[in-house]
Design an enzyme around this catalytic site. Structure first.
Site, PDB file in Angstrom:
ATOM      1  N   PRO A   2      -8.176  -7.171   3.509  1.00 45.96           N
ATOM      2  CA  PRO A   2      -6.919  -7.502   2.851  1.00 45.96           C
ATOM      3  C   PRO A   2      -6.201  -6.313   2.238  1.00 45.96           C
ATOM      4  O   PRO A   2      -6.736  -5.641   1.380  1.00 45.96           O
ATOM      5  CB  PRO A   2      -7.362  -8.463   1.747  1.00 45.96           C
ATOM      6  CG  PRO A   2      -8.833  -8.330   1.623  1.00 45.96           C
ATOM      7  CD  PRO A   2      -9.305  -7.313   2.597  1.00 45.96           C
ATOM      8  N   GLU A   3      -5.009  -6.095   2.647  1.00 39.94           N
ATOM      9  CA  GLU A   3      -4.106  -5.217   1.931  1.00 39.94           C
ATOM     10  C   GLU A   3      -3.059  -6.123   1.292  1.00 39.94           C
ATOM     11  O   GLU A   3      -3.162  -7.337   1.358  1.00 39.94           O
ATOM     12  CB  GLU A   3      -3.467  -4.196   2.883  1.00 39.94           C
ATOM     13  CG  GLU A   3      -4.485  -3.177   3.377  1.00 39.94           C
ATOM     14  CD  GLU A   3      -3.867  -1.832   3.705  1.00 39.94           C
ATOM     15  OE1 GLU A   3      -2.866  -1.471   3.069  1.00 39.94           O
ATOM     16  OE2 GLU A   3      -4.393  -1.154   4.592  1.00 39.94           O
TER      17      GLU A   3
END
Length: 269
Positions: A2-3
């Site tokens: 996840p960014e």
DNA sequence: ATTAGACCCTGCCAGC
DNA sequence: TGCTGGCAGGGTCTAA
């Protein structure tokens, strides 16, 4: 996994299933995460969910008594599922909701965390964060001023949360490519024009990825189980040895600050 | 003060 | 087939 775009995609996905309902109880199967799951979270009973927010890569679940601060680390994800679905090996925490569903946190590497605070402004993990990349405070002028005198290489510098939050390893490489700036240059070598362009590209790339539902590299799924589609639009990330989509030169990779960095030597100066 | 490196943990893949 | 080493989207802490 996840960014920032993946977190924002998750936030939007879980919001309609949670706001207006209650967290009936919390089931912690594996408390050993980045930090132990906060006691206050363990003890939650029938707590109304007021809102789902985001700060940097943290999910903020607002209850009437405080905030749950969730982080998905490198490999974490959250999904909303019917309560009866059996948990898998890496499903460490369930937030059981009053509507028959469950917010299920999965994280093989356990770099994520679930913390609690009564006061967002005084929360240790949030206190020293820089501006949001999509907000007005993050401008070319801001980046240019911050860069003066800095000898650090631009790419790891961009990933420092005190400078700006939410620019992770994928989007740092992507936005530098779009700005035609070599990631190895000292931050202090940025011109004002380049700082303006870089900020604009960071905002554009992040916004575009959010529109696409995030980047699915391995196993990122949106809260409803659909993949994100931004991976198809990656220009350099993960493309070492493949031809640049602009000039055909082979994409190179180099480790900067322990993280793989991708760039086109011809397009980026 | 700034900057570079180790480290937390598991899974996967390439290469032997 | 099975082992080994290297790598992975993040962030914090220590030490130079």
């Amino acid at each position: 996994m996840p960014e920032l775009p993946e977190i924002e995609t998750s936030r939007r996905g879980i919001e309609p299933h949670m706001v207006g309902y209650q967290i009936a109880r919390v089931i912690v199967r594996q408390p050993k995460l980045r930090w132990p799951v906060s006691e206050q979270i363990n003890a939650l009973k029938n707590s109304p969910v007021l809102s789902i927010g985001r700060r940097a890569k943290y999910l903020l679940i607002e209850l009437d008594s405080g905030w749950i601060i969730g982080h998905l680390g490198m490999s974490g994800s959250v999904r909303v599922l019917p309560e009866f679905i059996e948990p898998g090996k890496h499903d460490h925490v369930d937030f059981v909701l009053s509507n028959g569903k469950v917010l299920r946190y999965t994280d093989p590497r356990r770099f994520g965390s679930w913390l609690w605070t009564d006061d967002l402004a005084d929360s240790g993990v949030l206190m020293h964060l820089g501006p949001e990349p999509l907000g007005d405070e993050f401008s070319g002028e801001y980046l240019f001023k911050k860069s003066r005198g800095k000898k650090t290489k631009i790419k790891p510098w961009l990933m420092d949360n005190r400078l700006v939050v939410g620019v992770g390893n994928i989007y740092a490489s992507e936005s530098l490519f779009e700005s035609r700036i070599l990631p190895t240059r000292p931050a202090g070598s940025l011109t004002k024009r380049e700082a303006d362009l870089l900020v604009a590209e960071i905002k554009r790339v992040l916004a575009r990825s959010i529109e696409q539902g995030g980047t699915t590299l391995k196993d990122f799924l949106q809260a409803d189980g659909k993949p994100g589609y931004f991976a198809q639009e990656l220009q350099v990330y993960g493309r070492v040895g493949e031809p640049c989509r602009v000039c055909g030169t082979l994409i190179e990779s180099e480790k900067l600050g322990q993280r793989s960095t991708f760039f086109c030597r011809r397009c980026q100066k």
